[in-house]
Design an enzyme around this catalytic site. Structure first.
Site, short mmCIF file in Angstrom:
data_model
loop_
_atom_site.label_atom_id
_atom_site.label_comp_id
_atom_site.label_asym_id
_atom_site.label_seq_id
_atom_site.Cartn_x
_atom_site.Cartn_y
_atom_site.Cartn_z
CE1 TYR A 1 24.67 -3.42 16.93
CE2 TYR A 1 26.47 -4.96 16.63
CZ TYR A 1 25.23 -4.50 16.28
OH TYR A 1 24.53 -5.12 15.27
CB SER B 1 25.45 -8.78 15.51
OG SER B 1 26.73 -8.41 15.05
#
Length: 244
Positions: free
Chosen positions: A155, A142
């Site tokens: 995250y 990501s």
């Protein structure tokens, strides 16, 4: 004949979003695709779509963070088609919010789904790839694996770990002709984190990448010439630098 004719690919998190788009695209390019995720009915829909387009897919339900499930899925791929050429580690979750309010169980769930799964699947296919003289491992990380965001700390930690693991794997495995790539997209228009930190009306206001766009970058990584490798791909929408 597609670019991946007769190659065998495992795609985790293949039931929806980027995983589904990737499974369909790899099959369109001629790969035999093992579709794995926890939701069997959705996997069957993906496999039916692939078969309807003339592709080949195998449904293999399982939890990517459970060692026994990983061993079963990889074993099924070997038993059915004799090899694994491409592994796409796409399974993952997003539970967002301020660190001070984060629950320990959510931290553990995030690390299991986003990092442990990459470790388990990669470790499971590496011996096969070494023995056959090469392969491709593609880890969907990501933008949050290379850039920090407020209220996304857990995250971010998981995706930074994926990027670090990818970089180490690249150094360890390139001598065996195994190419290892981290895909680092900005926000994607999927159900990722909807209800666990993001809301549909907020997401609708943002210019987000399509799952099919990210799937195209995965295909690009999987189809490099023999003497080239792509170690990281960062994918932004045209309108801005990147967001969650």
């Amino acid at each position: 004949m597609g670019a991946l004719h007769d190659r065998v690919a495992i795609v985790t998190g293949a039931s929806r979003g980027v995983g589904r788009a990737t499974a369909v695209l790899l099959a369109r390019e001629g790969a035999k695709v093992v579709c794995t995720a926890r939701t069997t009915p959705l996997l069957e829909e993906v496999a039916a779509a692939i078969a309807g387009a003339g592709g080949t897919a195998l449904v293999a339900p399982g939890d990517a963070s459970r060692e026994e499930d990983v061993a079963r899925v990889v074993g099924l791929a070997r038993a059915t088609w004799g090899r694994v050429d491409i592994l796409v580690n796409n399974a993952g979750i997003g539970i967002l919010g301020p660190l001070q309010g984060a629950r320990t169980e959510d931290f553990d769930r995030t690390m299991a789904a986003n990092v442990r799964s990459v470790f388990l699947y990669s470790r499971a296919v590496i011996p096969e790839m070494v023995a056959q003289g090469g392969g491709s491992i593609i880890n969907v990380a990501s933008i949050s694996g290379i850039k920090a965001f407020a209220n996304v700390g857990v995250y971010c930690a998981s995706k930074f770990a994926v990027v670090g693991l990818t970089r180490s794997m690249d150094l360890e495995l390139r001598e065996h002709n195994i190419k290892v790539t981290a895909i680092c997209p900005a926000g994607i228009d999927t159900d990722w984190a909807i209800g666990t930190g993001l809301y549909r009306d907020e997401v609708a206001k943002l210019d987000r990448l399509r799952p099919e766009t990210v799937a195209e970058t995965i295909l690009f990584a999987a189809t490099q010439p023999a003497n080239a490798r792509v170690t990281e791909l960062i994918v932004y929408p045209m309108s801005e630098e990147g967001h969650q």
